[in-house]
Design a protein around this motif. Structure first.
Motif, PDB file in Angstrom:
ATOM      1  N   SER A 168      -8.663  17.274  21.894  1.00  0.00           N
ATOM      2  CA  SER A 168      -8.859  16.033  22.648  1.00  0.00           C
ATOM      3  C   SER A 168      -9.954  15.224  21.961  1.00  0.00           C
ATOM      4  O   SER A 168     -10.938  15.781  21.474  1.00  0.00           O
ATOM      5  CB  SER A 168      -9.259  16.342  24.093  1.00  0.00           C
ATOM      6  N   ILE A 169      -9.755  13.908  21.921  1.00  0.00           N
ATOM      7  CA  ILE A 169     -10.777  13.037  21.359  1.00  0.00           C
ATOM      8  C   ILE A 169     -11.137  11.952  22.363  1.00  0.00           C
ATOM      9  O   ILE A 169     -10.325  11.576  23.213  1.00  0.00           O
ATOM     10  CB  ILE A 169     -10.335  12.375  20.027  1.00  0.00           C
ATOM     11  N   CYS A 170     -12.359  11.451  22.253  1.00  0.00           N
ATOM     12  CA  CYS A 170     -12.793  10.297  23.035  1.00  0.00           C
ATOM     13  C   CYS A 170     -13.756   9.504  22.159  1.00  0.00           C
ATOM     14  O   CYS A 170     -14.726  10.065  21.641  1.00  0.00           O
ATOM     15  CB  CYS A 170     -13.470  10.731  24.335  1.00  0.00           C
ATOM     16  N   THR A 171     -13.488   8.226  21.981  1.00  0.00           N
ATOM     17  CA  THR A 171     -14.360   7.402  21.147  1.00  0.00           C
ATOM     18  C   THR A 171     -15.518   6.855  21.974  1.00  0.00           C
ATOM     19  O   THR A 171     -15.539   6.952  23.203  1.00  0.00           O
ATOM     20  CB  THR A 171     -13.588   6.218  20.530  1.00  0.00           C
ATOM     21  N   VAL A 172     -16.458   6.235  21.295  1.00  0.00           N
ATOM     22  CA  VAL A 172     -17.609   5.655  21.992  1.00  0.00           C
ATOM     23  C   VAL A 172     -17.209   4.437  22.820  1.00  0.00           C
ATOM     24  O   VAL A 172     -18.007   3.939  23.620  1.00  0.00           O
ATOM     25  CB  VAL A 172     -18.732   5.284  21.002  1.00  0.00           C
ATOM     26  N   ASP A 173     -15.991   3.953  22.639  1.00  0.00           N
ATOM     27  CA  ASP A 173     -15.459   2.887  23.493  1.00  0.00           C
ATOM     28  C   ASP A 173     -14.542   3.442  24.579  1.00  0.00           C
ATOM     29  O   ASP A 173     -13.924   2.674  25.316  1.00  0.00           O
ATOM     30  CB  ASP A 173     -14.680   1.862  22.660  1.00  0.00           C
ATOM     31  N   GLY A 174     -14.436   4.769  24.659  1.00  0.00           N
ATOM     32  CA  GLY A 174     -13.616   5.376  25.704  1.00  0.00           C
ATOM     33  C   GLY A 174     -12.143   5.455  25.386  1.00  0.00           C
ATOM     34  O   GLY A 174     -11.327   5.680  26.279  1.00  0.00           O
ATOM     35  N   GLN A 175     -11.768   5.295  24.115  1.00  0.00           N
ATOM     36  CA  GLN A 175     -10.371   5.500  23.722  1.00  0.00           C
ATOM     37  C   GLN A 175     -10.107   6.995  23.675  1.00  0.00           C
ATOM     38  O   GLN A 175     -10.870   7.738  23.055  1.00  0.00           O
ATOM     39  CB  GLN A 175     -10.106   4.882  22.347  1.00  0.00           C
ATOM     40  N   ARG A 176      -9.006   7.425  24.294  1.00  0.00           N
ATOM     41  CA  ARG A 176      -8.791   8.861  24.451  1.00  0.00           C
ATOM     42  C   ARG A 176      -7.379   9.259  24.018  1.00  0.00           C
ATOM     43  O   ARG A 176      -6.419   8.531  24.201  1.00  0.00           O
ATOM     44  CB  ARG A 176      -9.018   9.259  25.920  1.00  0.00           C
ATOM     45  N   PHE A 177      -7.325  10.454  23.429  1.00  0.00           N
ATOM     46  CA  PHE A 177      -6.030  11.051  23.068  1.00  0.00           C
ATOM     47  C   PHE A 177      -6.159  12.558  23.164  1.00  0.00           C
ATOM     48  O   PHE A 177      -7.171  13.123  22.738  1.00  0.00           O
ATOM     49  CB  PHE A 177      -5.610  10.656  21.646  1.00  0.00           C
ATOM     50  N   SER A 178      -5.155  13.196  23.719  1.00  0.00           N
ATOM     51  CA  SER A 178      -5.176  14.653  23.867  1.00  0.00           C
ATOM     52  C   SER A 178      -3.808  15.220  23.552  1.00  0.00           C
ATOM     53  O   SER A 178      -2.777  14.570  23.758  1.00  0.00           O
ATOM     54  CB  SER A 178      -5.564  15.037  25.308  1.00  0.00           C
ATOM     55  N   ILE A 179      -3.813  16.449  23.070  1.00  0.00           N
ATOM     56  CA  ILE A 179      -2.563  17.124  22.760  1.00  0.00           C
ATOM     57  C   ILE A 179      -2.731  18.616  23.015  1.00  0.00           C
ATOM     58  O   ILE A 179      -3.823  19.169  22.842  1.00  0.00           O
ATOM     59  CB  ILE A 179      -2.136  16.855  21.289  1.00  0.00           C
ATOM     60  N   ALA A 339     -22.115  11.141  20.900  1.00  0.00           N
ATOM     61  CA  ALA A 339     -21.852  10.227  19.786  1.00  0.00           C
ATOM     62  C   ALA A 339     -22.355   8.825  20.088  1.00  0.00           C
ATOM     63  O   ALA A 339     -22.674   8.054  19.178  1.00  0.00           O
ATOM     64  CB  ALA A 339     -20.350  10.188  19.486  1.00  0.00           C
ATOM     65  N   ASN A 340     -22.445   8.501  21.375  1.00  0.00           N
ATOM     66  CA  ASN A 340     -22.838   7.164  21.832  1.00  0.00           C
ATOM     67  C   ASN A 340     -24.316   7.108  22.226  1.00  0.00           C
ATOM     68  O   ASN A 340     -24.717   6.312  23.076  1.00  0.00           O
ATOM     69  CB  ASN A 340     -21.952   6.746  23.012  1.00  0.00           C
ATOM     70  N   SER A 341     -25.122   7.980  21.622  1.00  0.00           N
ATOM     71  CA  SER A 341     -26.574   8.006  21.844  1.00  0.00           C
ATOM     72  C   SER A 341     -26.955   8.246  23.296  1.00  0.00           C
ATOM     73  O   SER A 341     -27.965   7.725  23.779  1.00  0.00           O
ATOM     74  CB  SER A 341     -27.223   6.700  21.353  1.00  0.00           C
ATOM     75  N   GLY A 342     -26.127   9.023  24.006  1.00  0.00           N
ATOM     76  CA  GLY A 342     -26.483   9.413  25.362  1.00  0.00           C
ATOM     77  C   GLY A 342     -25.904   8.549  26.452  1.00  0.00           C
ATOM     78  O   GLY A 342     -26.154   8.792  27.635  1.00  0.00           O
ATOM     79  N   ILE A 343     -25.114   7.535  26.106  1.00  0.00           N
ATOM     80  CA  ILE A 343     -24.470   6.675  27.099  1.00  0.00           C
ATOM     81  C   ILE A 343     -23.019   7.101  27.242  1.00  0.00           C
ATOM     82  O   ILE A 343     -22.270   7.126  26.263  1.00  0.00           O
ATOM     83  CB  ILE A 343     -24.542   5.194  26.690  1.00  0.00           C
ATOM     84  N   CYS A 344     -22.603   7.439  28.462  1.00  0.00           N
ATOM     85  CA  CYS A 344     -21.218   7.854  28.682  1.00  0.00           C
ATOM     86  C   CYS A 344     -20.295   6.658  28.497  1.00  0.00           C
ATOM     87  O   CYS A 344     -20.454   5.632  29.170  1.00  0.00           O
ATOM     88  CB  CYS A 344     -21.052   8.434  30.090  1.00  0.00           C
ATOM     89  N   PRO A 345     -19.302   6.750  27.626  1.00  0.00           N
ATOM     90  CA  PRO A 345     -18.440   5.594  27.357  1.00  0.00           C
ATOM     91  C   PRO A 345     -17.551   5.194  28.529  1.00  0.00           C
ATOM     92  O   PRO A 345     -17.106   4.048  28.591  1.00  0.00           O
ATOM     93  CB  PRO A 345     -17.594   6.052  26.154  1.00  0.00           C
ATOM     94  N   VAL A 395     -19.064  16.270  17.023  1.00  0.00           N
ATOM     95  CA  VAL A 395     -19.542  14.909  17.289  1.00  0.00           C
ATOM     96  C   VAL A 395     -19.540  14.113  15.988  1.00  0.00           C
ATOM     97  O   VAL A 395     -20.107  14.550  14.982  1.00  0.00           O
ATOM     98  CB  VAL A 395     -20.950  14.921  17.893  1.00  0.00           C
ATOM     99  N   ILE A 396     -18.886  12.954  16.008  1.00  0.00           N
ATOM    100  CA  ILE A 396     -18.971  12.006  14.903  1.00  0.00           C
ATOM    101  C   ILE A 396     -19.863  10.876  15.395  1.00  0.00           C
ATOM    102  O   ILE A 396     -19.418  10.014  16.150  1.00  0.00           O
ATOM    103  CB  ILE A 396     -17.588  11.471  14.481  1.00  0.00           C
ATOM    104  N   PRO A 397     -21.150  10.907  15.036  1.00  0.00           N
ATOM    105  CA  PRO A 397     -22.096   9.934  15.608  1.00  0.00           C
ATOM    106  C   PRO A 397     -21.634   8.490  15.437  1.00  0.00           C
ATOM    107  O   PRO A 397     -21.178   8.086  14.359  1.00  0.00           O
ATOM    108  CB  PRO A 397     -23.384  10.201  14.822  1.00  0.00           C
ATOM    109  N   GLY A 398     -21.729   7.740  16.519  1.00  0.00           N
ATOM    110  CA  GLY A 398     -21.331   6.342  16.505  1.00  0.00           C
ATOM    111  C   GLY A 398     -19.847   6.124  16.589  1.00  0.00           C
ATOM    112  O   GLY A 398     -19.381   4.965  16.634  1.00  0.00           O
ATOM    113  N   LEU A 399     -19.065   7.188  16.640  1.00  0.00           N
ATOM    114  CA  LEU A 399     -17.613   7.018  16.626  1.00  0.00           C
ATOM    115  C   LEU A 399     -16.898   7.764  17.742  1.00  0.00           C
ATOM    116  O   LEU A 399     -16.250   7.150  18.584  1.00  0.00           O
ATOM    117  CB  LEU A 399     -17.049   7.462  15.276  1.00  0.00           C
ATOM    118  N   MET A 400     -17.008   9.094  17.793  1.00  0.00           N
ATOM    119  CA  MET A 400     -16.228   9.821  18.790  1.00  0.00           C
ATOM    120  C   MET A 400     -16.719  11.247  18.978  1.00  0.00           C
ATOM    121  O   MET A 400     -17.480  11.783  18.164  1.00  0.00           O
ATOM    122  CB  MET A 400     -14.744   9.866  18.394  1.00  0.00           C
ATOM    123  N   GLY A 401     -16.258  11.842  20.064  1.00  0.00           N
ATOM    124  CA  GLY A 401     -16.404  13.266  20.298  1.00  0.00           C
ATOM    125  C   GLY A 401     -15.042  13.926  20.192  1.00  0.00           C
ATOM    126  O   GLY A 401     -14.027  13.342  20.586  1.00  0.00           O
TER     127      GLY A 401
END
Length: 549
Positions: A168-179, A339-345, A395-401
């Motif tokens: 599962s991924i989630c970007t710092v903008d809250g874009q999500r994909f899971s498989i 990845a978003n410096s502590g702010i939940c996207p 964690v990809i800092p600034g991009l996604m978890g």
């Protein structure tokens, strides 16, 4: 107190009025311009709606968001849902599917930064469908791996199906994909350690925490009976360090309230989904905890703990934290929060301070993968933490978890499929911490927008004009692209549309009041290009509007 926002309601040509109220929100009415916050509403609306319609359905709008990874249940969309419910005109008597016309579309755009950024391609992963496809390909390649063995020293973990696998991924903008098995719960185990470390820092501060916990990789197994040269746990990512973190967190509270505090914090980190607790795993942890008790007594012998630490309660607290359950989707959001410096996207709420997260990611990079940490940092170059439940948080800092769960482990204790997935990721995308130092073979930058720089914007515009893709031109204009820009030969969109005979594009460009007489480096004009191509209808149209021959 009412919140004030800028908005547009109902009639397009209505004169500006002072305000209207909707759901306790005061909206200032603006009708004097088709541009809102740098976005041309007409072009953006036209680019996403069927040319034969003068509306877009709400279902179509949700589908656009979903393709870009923005889930319908995203809490940031609640205001949009409420507004769409107020729209009266339904499609085929479906009360959930509304006709969104341009005035309502303006309101939606104005109310939601998320919607604006999604529609103009301004999210952290602009080409999200391509990334999702890549994730699926990498998942399928790694799913067939049969190596590894489930952790059996905790009896309850030994009973998990080894075929379970989720990414599962989630970007710092809250874009999500899971498989895969992304809805299945699993225990955090050691993936709770970076969270405990962050929570301890938030509670006591960095200096106090590191008065009791070291900063160096141990070079040993995660449960080795070893301390650093200062008689402290080497770092917070091994058992001794996590036990110490537990001793530091909310010392003034009783153990039940301390555990509730951890649960509530993890709930906030994951965007609101409350984690579960596996009591059976907790009991198993207690029954097989001789090494952890030995570590705790060893640290007490060396006076590593803060004064008045209750050793038994601290260990109980640690076992409880390891037995908290989440699924891959929740863990991916937790990773995205880091990845978003502590702010939940998903909520835009700050959970941890910047410095707290910086410290945590630094130690995850150097110490997070047991005694494989150095090699993982060398090959993958990303902060990560593994757990014996088969969990892997990347964690990809600034991009996604990224959350990976697959129970079979290698001899060190890391998820076998997860490691191979990370290898494929690093080969396909330049996500390594030091990839920015230069071009890395054939890897791609997942942050790249489809047209990232000004030059690429121009090339996209020129290419769209050449092929007659008016919808793409309108989307680019909505995103702020200047239609009069030329390429390195000074050829503009009008040059290319005229040269190829795309009269519908030429008409649009004329309506947008572009320069009708730009000259390329050879002195050519749009009308001369149309003549060369024998596009008489285009020539006549340009002539009528004053193009110079």
């Amino acid at each position: 107190m009412e919140n004030t926002i800028h908005g547009i309601f109902e009639k397009e040509n209505q004169a500006p009025s002072s305000s209207q109220t909707f759901d306790n929100t005061t909206a200032v009415i603006l009708y004097d311009d088709d541009n809102i916050l740098g976005i041309n509403i007409s072009d953006l609306f036209t680019s996403i709606c069927n040319p034969k319609k003068n509306y877009i359905s709400s279902h179509e709008l949700w589908n656009i968001l979903d393709r870009m990874g923005i889930r319908y249940e995203d809490p940031r969309l609640e205001e949009l849902k409420k507004y769409i419910q107020t729209i009266k005109q339904e499609i085929d008597s479906d009360s959930t599917n509304k006709k969104i016309r341009k005035p309502d579309f303006r309101n939606l755009i104005l109310r939601s930064t998320l919607l604006r950024n999604t529609l103009i391609g301004n999210l952290s992963i602009p080409d999200f469908p391509s990334l999702a496809q890549s994730i699926q390909e990498m998942y399928n390649k790694t799913k067939i791996i049969q190596e590894g063995k489930i952790a059996d020293y905790i009896p309850q973990l030994a009973r998990v199906d080894p075929n379970m696998y989720a990414v599962s991924i989630c970007t710092v903008d809250g874009q999500r994909f899971s498989i895969g098995d992304f809805a299945e719960d699993f225990c955090l185990q050691s993936t709770c350690k970076p969270l405990l470390y962050c929570i301890a820092q938030e509670d006591l501060g960095e200096e106090k925490v590191h008065h009791h916990i070291g900063l160096e990789p141990s070079g040993l197994g995660f449960n080795e009976l070893s301390l650093d040269r200062n008689n402290l746990p080497h770092n917070p990512m091994i058992n001794a360090g996590a036990i110490m973190s537990c001793s530091l967190i909310k010392q003034e509270l009783n153990i039940a309230d301390r555990f509730d505090f951890i649960i509530n914090t993890i709930q906030k980190l994951s965007g609101g989904k409350k984690p579960n607790f596996n009591n059976a795993v907790y009991l198993s942890e207690r029954q097989t905890a001789d090494r952890n008790f030995a570590l705790a007594h060893f640290m007490r012998e060396k006076n590593a703990f803060p004064p008045n630490t209750d050793l038994t309660q601290t260990l109980e607290f640690y076992f409880q934290c390891c037995s908290i359950e989440v699924n891959a989707e929740s863990m991916a959001v937790i990773g995205a929060t880091l990845a978003n410096s502590g702010i939940c996207p998903l909520t835009d709420k700050r959970i941890f301070k910047d410095r707290t997260v910086q410290n945590c990611l630094s130690l995850m990079l150097s110490c997070g993968m047991y005694d494989y940490s150095g090699e993982f940092a060398f090959k993958i170059g990303l902060p990560a933490k593994s757990g014996v439940s088969g969990a892997l948080l990347v964690v990809i800092p600034g991009l996604m978890g990224i959350a990976i769960w697959s129970p079979p482990l290698d001899k060190i204790g890391n998820c076998v499929r997860g490691l191979e997935f990370c290898n494929l990721l690093a080969k396909r995308y330049n996500v390594h911490k030091y990839d920015g130092l230069g071009s890395i073979d054939s890897t791609r930058n997942p942050k790249s927008k489809r047209y990232e720089t000004k030059y690429r914007d121009i090339m996209a515009l020129i290419a769209s004009a050449s092929t007659g893709d008016l919808h793409e031109i309108q989307r680019l204009v909505a995103a702020g692209v200047n239609l009069n820009q030329g390429d390195y030969d000074y050829r503009t969109a009008l040059h290319l549309a005229a040269a190829e005979g795309h009269i519908h594009v030429v008409k649009y460009l004329i309506d947008r009041k572009v320069n009708l007489n730009p000259r390329d480096r050879w002195g050519g004009t749009p009308i001369s290009d149309a003549k060369k191509g024998k596009h008489e209808e285009v020539v006549e149209l340009l002539r009528v509007y004053g193009a110079i021959e």
